[in-house]
Design a protein around this motif. Sequence first.
Motif, mmCIF file in Angstrom:
data_model
loop_
_atom_site.group_PDB
_atom_site.id
_atom_site.type_symbol
_atom_site.label_atom_id
_atom_site.label_comp_id
_atom_site.label_asym_id
_atom_site.label_seq_id
_atom_site.Cartn_x
_atom_site.Cartn_y
_atom_site.Cartn_z
ATOM 1 N N SER A 243 -39.557 69.920 12.081
ATOM 2 C CA SER A 243 -40.041 70.297 13.377
ATOM 3 C C SER A 243 -39.539 69.528 14.421
ATOM 4 C CB SER A 243 -41.597 69.602 13.398
ATOM 5 O OG SER A 243 -42.168 69.673 14.589
ATOM 6 N N TYR A 244 -39.628 70.014 15.667
ATOM 7 C CA TYR A 244 -38.731 69.219 16.696
ATOM 8 C C TYR A 244 -39.904 69.041 18.064
ATOM 9 C CZ TYR A 244 -34.442 70.106 14.345
ATOM 10 O OH TYR A 244 -33.138 70.347 13.417
ATOM 11 N N PHE A 245 -39.567 68.218 18.886
ATOM 12 C CA PHE A 245 -40.425 68.299 20.039
ATOM 13 C C PHE A 245 -39.711 69.235 20.919
ATOM 14 C CE2 PHE A 245 -41.272 63.966 18.413
ATOM 15 C CZ PHE A 245 -42.538 63.898 18.568
ATOM 16 N N ARG A 246 -40.436 69.715 22.093
ATOM 17 C CA ARG A 246 -40.056 70.682 22.690
ATOM 18 C C ARG A 246 -38.923 70.416 23.675
ATOM 19 N NH1 ARG A 246 -45.069 73.753 26.140
ATOM 20 N NH2 ARG A 246 -45.577 75.201 24.642
ATOM 21 N N HIS A 247 -37.797 71.399 23.755
ATOM 22 C CA HIS A 247 -36.795 71.141 24.463
ATOM 23 C C HIS A 247 -37.293 71.141 26.041
ATOM 24 C CE1 HIS A 247 -33.100 71.749 26.917
ATOM 25 N NE2 HIS A 247 -32.325 71.445 25.732
ATOM 26 N N PRO A 248 -36.757 70.207 27.075
ATOM 27 C CA PRO A 248 -37.089 69.953 28.151
ATOM 28 C C PRO A 248 -37.418 71.242 29.122
ATOM 29 C CG PRO A 248 -35.798 68.122 27.571
ATOM 30 C CD PRO A 248 -35.635 69.007 26.515
ATOM 31 N N PHE A 249 -36.496 72.286 28.785
ATOM 32 C CA PHE A 249 -36.442 73.580 29.643
ATOM 33 C C PHE A 249 -37.573 74.454 29.335
ATOM 34 C CE2 PHE A 249 -31.568 73.279 29.784
ATOM 35 C CZ PHE A 249 -31.788 72.123 30.514
ATOM 36 N N VAL A 250 -38.171 73.983 28.190
ATOM 37 C CA VAL A 250 -39.145 75.097 27.619
ATOM 38 C C VAL A 250 -40.459 74.839 28.473
ATOM 39 C CG1 VAL A 250 -40.978 75.600 25.662
ATOM 40 C CG2 VAL A 250 -38.661 75.038 25.140
ATOM 41 N N TRP A 251 -40.854 73.496 29.035
ATOM 42 C CA TRP A 251 -42.020 73.523 29.640
ATOM 43 C C TRP A 251 -41.696 74.740 31.239
ATOM 44 C CZ3 TRP A 251 -45.655 71.144 27.719
ATOM 45 C CH2 TRP A 251 -45.384 70.311 26.756
ATOM 46 N N LEU A 252 -40.579 74.913 31.625
ATOM 47 C CA LEU A 252 -40.226 75.484 32.807
ATOM 48 C C LEU A 252 -40.463 77.015 32.518
ATOM 49 C CD1 LEU A 252 -37.465 73.448 34.192
ATOM 50 C CD2 LEU A 252 -39.574 73.502 35.176
ATOM 51 N N VAL A 253 -39.857 77.433 31.463
ATOM 52 C CA VAL A 253 -40.076 78.562 31.035
ATOM 53 C C VAL A 253 -41.617 79.207 30.712
ATOM 54 C CG1 VAL A 253 -39.585 80.314 29.002
ATOM 55 C CG2 VAL A 253 -37.561 79.110 30.049
ATOM 56 N N GLU A 254 -42.406 78.318 29.941
ATOM 57 C CA GLU A 254 -43.578 78.625 29.814
ATOM 58 C C GLU A 254 -44.446 78.667 31.165
ATOM 59 O OE1 GLU A 254 -46.895 76.339 26.881
ATOM 60 O OE2 GLU A 254 -46.054 74.999 28.306
#
Length: 453
Positions: A236-247
């Motif tokens: 498991s990984y923590f979310r990549h920082p760019f994911v929050w913007l796509v979401e």
Amino acid sequence: MNLNNLYSSKRTGVDHKDDQNDPRSGYQRDYDRIVFSSAFRRLQNKTQVFPLPGSVFVHNRLTHSLEVSSVGRSLGSLVGKYIYENYQDELNSDSKTFYRNHLKNVLASACLCHDIGNPAFGHSGEDAMVSFFKKNKKELKAKFGEKEYYDLINFEGNANSIRVLTQQLNGKSKGGLRLTYSTLAAIAKYPCESIAQNGGFTHRKKFGFLQSEKNTFIEIALNTGMKKDNSVSDLSYFRHPFVWLVEAADDICYNIIDLEDAQRLKIIGTSHCESLLDNLIRCLGIEDVDKMDKTLATIKDKNERISYLRAKSINSLIFKAFEVYKSNLEDIVNGKHETSLFELISEGCGAVQEIVDFSVEHIYNERSVVEIENAGYNVMYELLNHFVHPILKNKKDKSDKKALRLIPKQYRTESESNYDKVMGIVDYLSGMTDIYATELYRKIKGIDIGLKS
């Protein structure tokens, strides 16, 4: 906070660097490859919310994805400019170029393909996949490894997106669409394997990659600075920082656009829709409302009034999401952030939650929506039933062989693994459009028989 290791121009399936003579950046090439892919084109006949086709235009998965991409590009421009201007001392020369010129393209590409793994009929199609493998547990579970079976009983469009974009189909190119690791990292909302999912954590609420793409995802994570979640023994990984913007781009679009579609279908009255959007705009406090009121006074067409307010609402939400992202940037980059940007906006603006509540009660549970969900579930379940049992039989009778002849060559495998065999079936079914799945269902059930001109 390291902003220099969050991106990579490396691609799946290739060892060489991109053609330096190409005037496009590698991230722009990602966008073009997605647009011209068959998987993306098929989104035009996959349901967003309301049944397709109809006499009134409503959004499908393709138009939704295009709009999310537009919002993602705007967020990428704002965030990239902010990081470039405010973190000069922390950025190396490549990073300065990336944030100033390329982050917007990464987000536009990621948003474009964020739904590319969704099966026909959306969430009801996912539910059919999950239900089939759970209901047939006694017969099927022993045929797979534990983690493989977890993939099947938790089928997830987000995880399937990574597979669609990276897998090598029979007779096709290695590495799938050969996208950059940056774009692929940006769509992984739940960057863990299926057995590690846990609804109590945002990054593990669902899962982000199948066992078949596990090694590929490890490479993506290593090259884009993703932080490993060592609190769980499974990967498991923590979310990549760019994911929050796509979401955020996705959340902004579907919450506002679904409301506009509902107005055109007369599920919500025009005045009520106007009121909800108007309240949202005033609550967020981004727009010049006096100027907005003057413009509205000149627009008499009801649909055009809603379109205008929709545009203003999306613009306000983009800038508010940008503000929230800036405020939480350090925690986001360090893997310590847990709450979606849209949820944080909602907490500070009751008008946002009012739209969400209305949509849940009156749009997502509207009769035609529920009907298509029921129909889609049954179609996908029966198609799975028709193909999965025959593919797993050691001794196939004539009817089994006839059923499997319907599977296109690109989805067949020479592997002896039951998991690989079934995933070929899942690839075929999840890639179908609503229309194609329905037509095939009618044919194998004997509802439509014979050739048609």
